[in-house]
Design an enzyme around this catalytic site. Structure first.
Site, short mmCIF file in Angstrom:
data_model
loop_
_atom_site.label_atom_id
_atom_site.label_comp_id
_atom_site.label_asym_id
_atom_site.label_seq_id
_atom_site.Cartn_x
_atom_site.Cartn_y
_atom_site.Cartn_z
N PRO A 4 0.82 -1.21 0.00
CA PRO A 4 0.00 0.00 0.00
C PRO A 4 0.85 1.25 0.00
O PRO A 4 1.86 1.34 0.70
CB PRO A 4 -0.79 -0.13 1.31
CG PRO A 4 -0.80 -1.58 1.63
CD PRO A 4 0.51 -2.11 1.12
N GLU A 5 0.45 2.22 -0.82
CA GLU A 5 1.18 3.49 -0.85
C GLU A 5 0.52 4.47 0.12
O GLU A 5 -0.47 4.15 0.79
CB GLU A 5 1.24 4.01 -2.28
CG GLU A 5 1.93 2.99 -3.21
CD GLU A 5 2.39 3.54 -4.55
OE1 GLU A 5 2.70 4.75 -4.63
OE2 GLU A 5 2.47 2.76 -5.52
N LYS A 64 3.96 5.53 4.84
CA LYS A 64 3.36 4.20 4.89
C LYS A 64 3.21 3.68 6.31
O LYS A 64 2.95 2.50 6.52
CB LYS A 64 4.21 3.23 4.06
CG LYS A 64 4.35 3.66 2.60
CD LYS A 64 5.21 2.70 1.81
CE LYS A 64 5.38 3.17 0.36
NZ LYS A 64 6.19 2.24 -0.45
N ARG A 77 13.01 -3.19 -7.96
CA ARG A 77 11.61 -2.89 -8.20
C ARG A 77 11.41 -2.57 -9.68
O ARG A 77 12.29 -2.01 -10.33
CB ARG A 77 11.14 -1.70 -7.36
CG ARG A 77 11.17 -1.92 -5.86
CD ARG A 77 10.22 -3.02 -5.41
NE ARG A 77 8.84 -2.75 -5.78
CZ ARG A 77 8.00 -2.02 -5.04
NH1 ARG A 77 8.41 -1.49 -3.90
NH2 ARG A 77 6.75 -1.84 -5.43
#
Length: 322
Positions: free
Chosen positions: A2-3, A52, A312
């Site tokens: 989740p951002e 976060k 990433r």
């Protein structure tokens, strides 16, 4: 993972439904039993998000939670949606069974007026009706926060710990600025972001994912912000001008607010009418470059590139982002 917008939405749900109420705190799974006992029976007095990280205050202690890749909160009971989380779209997403990277978040359509319901908030949001109260724990519940009318179950977090005020302060100092965190003025936050970005020779695509530079940006926002700025992800932070860095910050402020209000990472510009509804309903219509590798750029037609940066996936247009 989740951002930042998702964590702010979770904090607002806690503010609307738990802050000001005394809560029972337990650990059905048992892995948080000691920490739960420290908080049990106290009133929740504050709920904050920083990047976060979620911070829930009980007296002089804070419950610090980082959801990581697998974590999620389930809210159950008489849930009141925070007024700032307005509804988008009149139906559930067609992509409720979401995959990785939060590409299929649902809005809070399932909450509505106060009623007995269960809402999951994490990488995506889903809802279902309840028939019993309180519901039995489902799966490995690390922490359960229960009031007379509302319940929050936490599963799969990377971090779930009790910290004091000094620990909370140390966390804030370690993180980069968050436009919606109430710890500094907007001007101070922007200045801190610009300074931290420009004093590094690391690629800007790496720096935007560095939580000590700016808190809350993940893979989707990183790719989309750099495309919107027409900036190469490989440009060193030190080569980004002050004006360009300030523009990146202003765009992050804009996108974060949209994400908090809608629950969706709507990053394309000029979405109106049918185009906006298509973006709400389908992830494929929300983004400029994210997960569009090999497809033509929406602006210039060049194939969108996919590479790996710091382990990433990085999506970008080699022509628009020279």
């Amino acid at each position: 993972m989740p951002e930042g917008h998702t964590i702010h939405r979770i904090a607002r749900q806690f503010s609307a439904n738990f802050v000001g109420r005394r809560a029972s705190v337990t650990s059905p799974q048992g892995r948080f039993a000691v920490g739960a006992a420290e908080l049990d029976g106290q009133q929740m007095t504050d709920a904050r998000a920083v990047g976060k990280h979620l911070l829930l205050q009980f007296g002089g202690d804070w419950l610090h939670v980082h959801l990581g890749i697998y974590g999620a909160w389930d809210f159950s009971g008489e849930i009141r949606s925070d007024a700032s989380l307005y509804l988008v779209g009149g139906k559930a997403s067609e992509h409720t069974a979401a995959g990785a990277d939060g590409e299929n978040e649902d809005s809070l359509h399932s909450i509505g007026a106060p009623r007995k319901s269960r809402v999951r908030m994490g990488e995506r949001e889903t809802g279902a009706a309840l028939t019993t109260w309180p519901p039995e724990p489902v799966g490995q519940v690390r922490a359960r926060i229960l009031t007379e009318t509302t319940l929050a179950d936490l599963r799969g977090p990377t971090v779930c710990e009790v910290i004091d005020d000094d620990g909370m302060t140390a966390l804030i100092q370690r993180l980069g600025p968050d436009p919606l965190a109430p710890f500094e003025t907007h001007a101070q936050a922007q200045r801190r972001f610009v300074d931290r970005l420009r004093r590094s020779r690391q690629p800007v695509g790496q720096l935007l994912m560095d939580q000590s530079v700016v808190a809350g940006i993940g893979n989707i926002y990183r790719a989309e912000m750099l495309f919107r700025a027409r900036m190469s992800p490989h440009r060193p932070g030190a080569k980004v001008t002050v004006e360009e860095a300030e523009s990146l910050w202003r765009d992050w402020v804009r996108l974060l607010k949209i994400g908090v209000e809608t629950g969706l990472m709507l990053t394309m510009s000029g979405l109106r009418g049918k185009a906006k509804q298509d973006a709400i309903d389908n992830r494929e219509d929300r983004h400029w470059v994210y997960k569009r590798e090999g497809l033509p750029c929406r602006v210039c037609g060049t194939a969108v590139s996919l590479e790996t940066m710091q382990q990433r996936k990085l999506y970008w247009c080699p022509s628009c982002q020279q």
